[in-house]
Design a protein around this motif. Structure first.
Motif, PDB file in Angstrom:
ATOM      1  N   GLY A 119       0.815  -1.213   0.000  1.00 51.47           N
ATOM      2  CA  GLY A 119       0.000   0.000   0.000  1.00 51.47           C
ATOM      3  C   GLY A 119       0.847   1.261   0.000  1.00 51.47           C
ATOM      4  N   CYS A 120       1.842   1.307   0.872  1.00 50.93           N
ATOM      5  CA  CYS A 120       2.726   2.481   0.927  1.00 50.93           C
ATOM      6  C   CYS A 120       3.516   2.631  -0.372  1.00 50.93           C
ATOM      7  CB  CYS A 120       3.678   2.382   2.115  1.00 50.93           C
ATOM      8  SG  CYS A 120       2.915   2.803   3.701  1.00 50.93           S
ATOM      9  N   LEU A 121       3.972   1.514  -0.931  1.00 48.21           N
ATOM     10  CA  LEU A 121       4.695   1.559  -2.205  1.00 48.21           C
ATOM     11  C   LEU A 121       3.796   2.124  -3.301  1.00 48.21           C
ATOM     12  CD1 LEU A 121       7.025   0.892  -4.133  1.00 48.21           C
ATOM     13  CD2 LEU A 121       6.203  -1.464  -4.170  1.00 48.21           C
ATOM     14  N   SER A 122       2.568   1.656  -3.380  1.00 48.46           N
ATOM     15  CA  SER A 122       1.635   2.131  -4.410  1.00 48.46           C
ATOM     16  C   SER A 122       1.299   3.609  -4.245  1.00 48.46           C
ATOM     17  CB  SER A 122       0.341   1.314  -4.373  1.00 48.46           C
ATOM     18  OG  SER A 122       0.607  -0.021  -4.683  1.00 48.46           O
ATOM     19  N   ILE A 123       1.042   4.026  -3.022  1.00 52.01           N
ATOM     20  CA  ILE A 123       0.713   5.430  -2.761  1.00 52.01           C
ATOM     21  C   ILE A 123       1.898   6.325  -3.108  1.00 52.01           C
ATOM     22  CG2 ILE A 123       0.200   7.116  -0.943  1.00 52.01           C
ATOM     23  CD1 ILE A 123      -1.493   4.856   0.374  1.00 52.01           C
ATOM     24  N   TYR A 124       3.112   5.899  -2.733  1.00 52.44           N
ATOM     25  CA  TYR A 124       4.304   6.679  -3.065  1.00 52.44           C
ATOM     26  C   TYR A 124       4.431   6.850  -4.580  1.00 52.44           C
ATOM     27  CZ  TYR A 124       9.099   8.300  -3.256  1.00 52.44           C
ATOM     28  OH  TYR A 124      10.225   9.046  -3.511  1.00 52.44           O
ATOM     29  N   GLN A 125       4.203   5.759  -5.319  1.00 58.24           N
ATOM     30  CA  GLN A 125       4.295   5.825  -6.770  1.00 58.24           C
ATOM     31  C   GLN A 125       3.232   6.762  -7.346  1.00 58.24           C
ATOM     32  OE1 GLN A 125       4.189   1.524  -7.382  1.00 58.24           O
ATOM     33  NE2 GLN A 125       6.192   1.658  -8.348  1.00 58.24           N
ATOM     34  N   LEU A 126       2.020   6.716  -6.812  1.00 53.96           N
ATOM     35  CA  LEU A 126       0.962   7.615  -7.283  1.00 53.96           C
ATOM     36  C   LEU A 126       1.299   9.076  -7.013  1.00 53.96           C
ATOM     37  CD1 LEU A 126      -2.266   5.695  -6.207  1.00 53.96           C
ATOM     38  CD2 LEU A 126      -1.513   6.169  -8.542  1.00 53.96           C
TER      39      LEU A 126
ATOM     40  N   GLU B 254       4.349  10.104  -9.445  1.00 52.85           N
ATOM     41  CA  GLU B 254       4.379   9.655 -10.837  1.00 52.85           C
ATOM     42  C   GLU B 254       4.836  10.733 -11.807  1.00 52.85           C
ATOM     43  OE1 GLU B 254      -0.417  10.150 -11.702  1.00 52.85           O
ATOM     44  OE2 GLU B 254       0.528   8.199 -11.763  1.00 52.85           O
ATOM     45  N   ASN B 255       4.617  11.987 -11.521  1.00 56.85           N
ATOM     46  CA  ASN B 255       5.049  13.076 -12.398  1.00 56.85           C
ATOM     47  C   ASN B 255       6.467  13.537 -12.094  1.00 56.85           C
ATOM     48  OD1 ASN B 255       2.609  13.129 -13.735  1.00 56.85           O
ATOM     49  ND2 ASN B 255       1.714  14.553 -12.266  1.00 56.85           N
ATOM     50  N   GLN B 256       7.037  13.028 -11.033  1.00 57.59           N
ATOM     51  CA  GLN B 256       8.357  13.470 -10.594  1.00 57.59           C
ATOM     52  C   GLN B 256       9.446  13.139 -11.611  1.00 57.59           C
ATOM     53  OE1 GLN B 256      10.075  11.702  -6.987  1.00 57.59           O
ATOM     54  NE2 GLN B 256       9.794  13.713  -6.097  1.00 57.59           N
TER      55      GLN B 256
ATOM     56  N   ASP C 136      14.542  13.502  -5.776  1.00 56.91           N
ATOM     57  CA  ASP C 136      14.165  12.098  -5.653  1.00 56.91           C
ATOM     58  C   ASP C 136      14.083  11.669  -4.183  1.00 56.91           C
ATOM     59  OD1 ASP C 136      13.527   9.581  -6.633  1.00 56.91           O
ATOM     60  OD2 ASP C 136      15.618   8.925  -6.556  1.00 56.91           O
ATOM     61  N   ASP C 137      13.999  12.617  -3.275  1.00 54.02           N
ATOM     62  CA  ASP C 137      13.942  12.294  -1.854  1.00 54.02           C
ATOM     63  C   ASP C 137      12.573  11.755  -1.482  1.00 54.02           C
ATOM     64  OD1 ASP C 137      16.531  13.094  -1.422  1.00 54.02           O
ATOM     65  OD2 ASP C 137      15.966  15.165  -0.982  1.00 54.02           O
ATOM     66  N   PRO C 138      12.533  10.838  -0.495  1.00 55.46           N
ATOM     67  CA  PRO C 138      11.246  10.309  -0.060  1.00 55.46           C
ATOM     68  C   PRO C 138      10.392  11.391   0.579  1.00 55.46           C
ATOM     69  CG  PRO C 138      13.061   9.319   1.185  1.00 55.46           C
ATOM     70  CD  PRO C 138      13.659  10.257   0.193  1.00 55.46           C
TER      71      PRO C 138
END
Length: 68
Positions: free
Chosen positions: A37-44, A47-49, A57-59
């Motif tokens: 879930g956290c991986l998917s949310i981070y990617q969402l 996504e434009n980054q 590229d920092d978390p």
């Protein structure tokens, strides 16, 4: 005193990463996540980054846990 290595924090929520396998390879590093879930949310959220040269590229900074 514990001899177990310190577990890395999730790049999204800051929880310790207990399960291996939820990582994201970026051009500069590999980000760990505590769950899919956290991986998917981070990617969402990021996504434009990859197309925006002005963003790093920092978390994402986890929320202040004292609020909860």
């Amino acid at each position: 005193m514990s001899t177990e290595a310190t577990k890395p924090p999730c790049a999204l929520c800051g929880q310790s990463v207990e399960i291996k396998g939820f990582t994201l390879d970026t051009p500069t590093k590999q980000l760990p996540f505590c769950c899919a879930g956290c991986l998917s949310i981070y990617q969402l959220l990021n996504e434009n980054q990859s197309t925006d040269a002005n963003q790093s590229d920092d978390p994402i900074t986890p929320p202040n846990k004292e609020v909860y």
